[in-house]
Design a protein around this motif. Structure first.
Motif, PDB file in Angstrom:
ATOM      1  N   ILE A  55       3.256   0.546  -6.972  1.00 58.25           N
ATOM      2  CA  ILE A  55       3.853  -0.405  -5.087  1.00 58.25           C
ATOM      3  C   ILE A  55       3.012  -0.655  -4.692  1.00 58.25           C
ATOM      4  O   ILE A  55       1.488  -0.029  -3.892  1.00 58.25           O
ATOM      5  N   TYR A  56       2.277  -2.151  -4.473  1.00 58.19           N
ATOM      6  CA  TYR A  56       1.529  -2.955  -3.509  1.00 58.19           C
ATOM      7  C   TYR A  56       2.488  -2.899  -2.658  1.00 58.19           C
ATOM      8  O   TYR A  56       2.857  -4.426  -3.364  1.00 58.19           O
ATOM      9  N   LEU A  57       1.166  -3.097  -1.307  1.00 50.38           N
ATOM     10  CA  LEU A  57       2.306  -3.757  -0.489  1.00 50.38           C
ATOM     11  C   LEU A  57       1.440  -4.593   0.976  1.00 50.38           C
ATOM     12  O   LEU A  57       0.632  -3.303   1.140  1.00 50.38           O
ATOM     13  N   ASP A  58       1.602  -5.509   0.682  1.00 53.42           N
ATOM     14  CA  ASP A  58       0.221  -6.113   1.676  1.00 53.42           C
ATOM     15  C   ASP A  58       0.545  -6.728   3.206  1.00 53.42           C
ATOM     16  O   ASP A  58       1.155  -7.661   3.354  1.00 53.42           O
ATOM     17  N   PHE A  59      -0.057  -5.877   3.889  1.00 55.02           N
ATOM     18  CA  PHE A  59       1.315  -5.674   5.949  1.00 55.02           C
ATOM     19  C   PHE A  59       0.885  -7.264   6.220  1.00 55.02           C
ATOM     20  O   PHE A  59       1.144  -7.359   7.511  1.00 55.02           O
ATOM     21  N   ASP A  60       0.164  -8.095   5.465  1.00 58.35           N
ATOM     22  CA  ASP A  60      -0.760  -9.558   5.693  1.00 58.35           C
ATOM     23  C   ASP A  60       0.433 -10.492   6.081  1.00 58.35           C
ATOM     24  O   ASP A  60       0.672 -11.568   5.979  1.00 58.35           O
ATOM     25  N   PHE A  88       1.610   4.894  -7.843  1.00 66.75           N
ATOM     26  CA  PHE A  88       1.299   4.507  -7.082  1.00 66.75           C
ATOM     27  C   PHE A  88       1.376   3.598  -6.502  1.00 66.75           C
ATOM     28  O   PHE A  88       1.824   2.542  -5.935  1.00 66.75           O
ATOM     29  N   VAL A  89       1.017   3.907  -5.334  1.00 68.55           N
ATOM     30  CA  VAL A  89       1.573   3.597  -3.778  1.00 68.55           C
ATOM     31  C   VAL A  89      -0.336   2.775  -3.290  1.00 68.55           C
ATOM     32  O   VAL A  89      -0.908   3.545  -2.847  1.00 68.55           O
ATOM     33  N   LEU A  90       0.502   1.295  -2.847  1.00 69.07           N
ATOM     34  CA  LEU A  90      -1.474   0.851  -2.508  1.00 69.07           C
ATOM     35  C   LEU A  90      -0.781   0.580  -1.262  1.00 69.07           C
ATOM     36  O   LEU A  90       0.072  -0.754  -1.066  1.00 69.07           O
ATOM     37  N   LEU A  91      -1.551   0.503  -0.526  1.00 67.87           N
ATOM     38  CA  LEU A  91      -1.144  -0.156   1.185  1.00 67.87           C
ATOM     39  C   LEU A  91      -1.986  -1.162   1.831  1.00 67.87           C
ATOM     40  O   LEU A  91      -2.944  -0.298   2.187  1.00 67.87           O
ATOM     41  N   ASP A  92      -1.842  -2.304   2.017  1.00 71.03           N
ATOM     42  CA  ASP A  92      -3.181  -2.966   2.544  1.00 71.03           C
ATOM     43  C   ASP A  92      -2.292  -3.787   4.246  1.00 71.03           C
ATOM     44  O   ASP A  92      -1.499  -3.766   4.014  1.00 71.03           O
ATOM     45  N   GLU A  93      -3.649  -3.256   4.992  1.00 72.61           N
ATOM     46  CA  GLU A  93      -3.399  -3.172   6.299  1.00 72.61           C
ATOM     47  C   GLU A  93      -1.917  -2.714   7.117  1.00 72.61           C
ATOM     48  O   GLU A  93      -1.499  -2.938   7.656  1.00 72.61           O
TER      49      GLU A  93
END
Length: 98
Positions: A55-60, A88-93
């Motif tokens: 799970i890849y979330l990019d808050f940009d 796997f939870v990957l949180l960008d910004e």
């Protein structure tokens, strides 16, 4: 855009994968944190982790603007975790989420 491998960082992160701790990647602005995060997702996929388990979330990204609280973030993640097992939870910004 091509990503440049960062083997020393990637190798360190790889040693932590699967350990039951939250990992936080910090650094100066524009130092490559997002690239390292994307490389981590790529590494997981290349080592047999199914795409639906990453799970890849990019808050940009504008499409994630409605996630404006910790509760909505948790709900968003929970919805994507639709089966038992490891994710796997990957949180960008993520600091963009109040």
């Amino acid at each position: 855009m091509d990503m440049i491998d960062r083997p020393s960082y990637q190798d360190l992160i790889a040693t932590l994968v699967g350990q039951p701790i939250i990992k936080v990647l910090t650094g100066l602005r524009r130092s490559g944190k997002s690239t390292i995060l994307a490389l981590t997702a790529k590494h997981l996929a290349s080592h047999g982790v199914a795409a639906e388990r990453i799970i890849y979330l990019d808050f940009d990204q504008a499409k994630l603007m409605p996630i404006n609280s910790a509760a909505k973030l948790a709900e968003t993640i929970d919805i994507q975790m639709d089966a038992a097992g490891s994710y796997f939870v990957l949180l960008d910004e993520v600091q963009e989420v109040p």
